[in-house]
Design an enzyme around this catalytic site. Structure first.
Site, short mmCIF file in Angstrom:
data_model
loop_
_atom_site.label_atom_id
_atom_site.label_comp_id
_atom_site.label_asym_id
_atom_site.label_seq_id
_atom_site.Cartn_x
_atom_site.Cartn_y
_atom_site.Cartn_z
N SER A 180 -15.50 3.01 -1.21
CA SER A 180 -15.23 1.73 -0.55
C SER A 180 -13.75 1.38 -0.60
O SER A 180 -13.33 0.36 -0.07
CB SER A 180 -16.00 0.63 -1.26
OG SER A 180 -15.60 0.57 -2.63
N ASP A 192 -4.34 1.38 -9.47
CA ASP A 192 -5.76 1.11 -9.73
C ASP A 192 -6.03 1.01 -11.22
O ASP A 192 -6.74 0.12 -11.69
CB ASP A 192 -6.63 2.21 -9.10
CG ASP A 192 -6.31 2.40 -7.62
OD1 ASP A 192 -5.57 1.58 -7.06
OD2 ASP A 192 -6.81 3.38 -7.03
N GLU A 196 0.83 -1.21 0.00
CA GLU A 196 0.00 0.00 0.00
C GLU A 196 0.87 1.26 0.00
O GLU A 196 1.80 1.38 0.80
CB GLU A 196 -0.92 -0.03 1.22
CG GLU A 196 -2.35 0.30 0.92
CD GLU A 196 -3.03 -0.67 -0.05
OE1 GLU A 196 -3.13 -0.34 -1.25
OE2 GLU A 196 -3.46 -1.74 0.40
C1 GLA Z 1 -5.12 4.72 -4.05
C2 GLA Z 1 -4.29 5.18 -5.25
C3 GLA Z 1 -3.27 4.12 -5.65
C4 GLA Z 1 -2.45 3.64 -4.46
C5 GLA Z 1 -3.37 3.31 -3.29
C6 GLA Z 1 -2.59 3.00 -2.03
O1 GLA Z 1 -5.93 3.64 -4.41
O2 GLA Z 1 -5.13 5.45 -6.35
O3 GLA Z 1 -2.42 4.61 -6.66
O4 GLA Z 1 -1.47 4.58 -4.09
O5 GLA Z 1 -4.27 4.35 -2.98
O6 GLA Z 1 -1.83 1.87 -2.18
#
Ligand code: GLA
Length: 394
Positions: free
Chosen positions: A131, A180, A42
């Site tokens: 979420s 993401d 993360e």
């Molecule tokens: C969000 C961001 C991702 C990533 C996560 C944490 O989802 O869009 O790029 O940094 O937080 O891991």
């Protein structure tokens, strides 16, 4: 118009087609782009580090047809609203609403030299907003894929992920990493992907059939999320800058080992040190967790997930009370290997690795115990990883 406001349930292919015909008067083609859950890794993505997400069965679905002009007209089934945008508008600004994820992508694609054409698009999403399961990336990727298809252009899913990230960084103003959008574009059925965010190389890691990935929504979403997110990113950049005199030419926290960080701890304030410690230890955990999962060592993978949560809670300070309660309940259930918060933080969802035979009882018990502790009704489901963006058959 058959669509009014509708929450997290999914529109069937027939409903989407009928809704499109009703709204725009012709036959569409259909596209789907999934949300994601991250098993571990993360806030490492924007530090050139390692992540291990999987694409979910929750997805954005788009019904799309070309137009003869250069107008992009989009209807959101969830919001119950139609908005228009002229592709020849030289400088459309963000509106601070859902359309930024749509028009931001059109702007990023056009900025990369893609010759777009006008389109009518109807979007419906089952990814619950807030979420932590990437509803915005699923929307961006579904739009990007739709626009490239309408324009008859080839689709490179790595380039598409980068352009959708650019839209979010530059148009929306959220300095997110690539995770993401990348997993929504490149997800693989029944696998998590261990991704090196520097090279964008991906290693598919099969989900052991003896385990289930269980996602639980804490049902809270603290509004400070995007401001705090950008602050965490700035702390990481500061750490790189301050550690450079001690460690030489480092580009990102990816280039720092836990030992290197300890040896140069004096260069950082306590807070910046703890932010950096989360990232450098998390990178090591991802690499080890991918090996453990691939080797069937579910217990070790789970331990690393638990450690990841503690590091997010204590060092990176991106958890919150409700999520800590949810993780704590999950970690105490029979048959659980590990549990942690997933996603950007300050609310959202948790991910747990659970023995297949114990998953049903796990979900029931966690739901009941969380409601007892907080009064909140968590949505909990066992997920099976999906393919990334593509045409939706029907
Ligand atoms: C969000 C961001 C991702 C990533 C996560 C944490 O989802 O869009 O790029 O940094 O937080 O891991």
């Amino acid at each position: 118009m058959i669509f009014g406001r509708r929450e997290a349930n999914m529109f069937s292919v027939d409903e989407l087609k009928a809704g499109f015909k009703d709204t725009f008067g012709r036959e569409p083609f259909l596209v789907r782009a999934p949300g994601r859950v991250n098993l571990i890794g993360e806030h490492t993505d924007y530090n050139d580090g390692f992540i291990m997400p999987a694409a979910l069965e929750y997805e954005t679905r788009a019904a799309v047809a070309p137009r003869a002009d250069r107008i992009l007209r989009v209807h959101s089934a969830k919001i119950g609203e139609t908005r228009e945008f002229d592709l020849d508008d030289p400088a459309p600004g963000p509106k601070r609403d859902w359309t930024d994820y749509v028009f931001g992508v059109a702007v990023a694609l056009a900025g990369a030299g893609k010759k777009l054409k006008g389109a009518d698009i109807l979007v419906a999403s089952s990814v619950p907003v807030g979420s932590g399961l990437s509803s915005s990336a699923a929307l961006e990727v579904s739009i990007g894929y739709s626009l490239l298809t309408v324009a008859g252009l080839p689709i490179d899913t790595i380039e598409l992920a980068k352009l959708c990230q650019k839209a979010e960084n530059e148009f929306v103003g959220m300095r997110c990493g690539i995770m993401d959008q990348f997993i929504s574009c490149n997800g693989q059925h029944d696998h998590a992907l261990m991704i090196d965010c520097r090279s964008l190389e991906k290693r598919p890691v099969p989900i052991d059939p003896r385990a289930r990935i269980v996602v639980a929504n804490s049902m809270v979403h603290h509004e400070l999320a995007s401001g705090e997110y950008n602050k965490r990113r700035a702390s990481c950049e500061e750490a790189v800058h301050l550690l450079s005199p001690g460690l030489g030419p480092i580009k990102a926290l990816r280039d720092v080992t836990p030992a290197g960080l300890e040896a140069n701890k004096a260069l950082l304030s306590d807070v910046t040190y703890r932010r950096a410690r989360h990232i450098v230890t998390e990178d090591e955990r991802v690499i080890e967790a991918a090996d453990a999962l691939a080797a069937g060592d579910l217990a070790r993978c789970g331990e690393l997930m638990n450690q990841s949560h503690a590091s997010m809670r204590d060092d990176y300070e991106i958890s919150c009370e409700e999520v800590d309660v949810l993780v704590d309940i999950a970690q105490r259930q029979p048959g659980v290997f590990g549990s942690r918060m997933t996603g950007g933080g300050f609310g959202g969802s948790t991910v747990s690795l659970v023995e297949a035979g114990a998953a049903e009882a796990f979900m029931e018990n966690v739901k009941a115990a969380y409601e007892k502790a907080t009064g909140l009704k968590s949505t909990i489901f066992a997920c099976s990883p999906q393919q990334g963006v593509g045409p939706l058959a029907g």
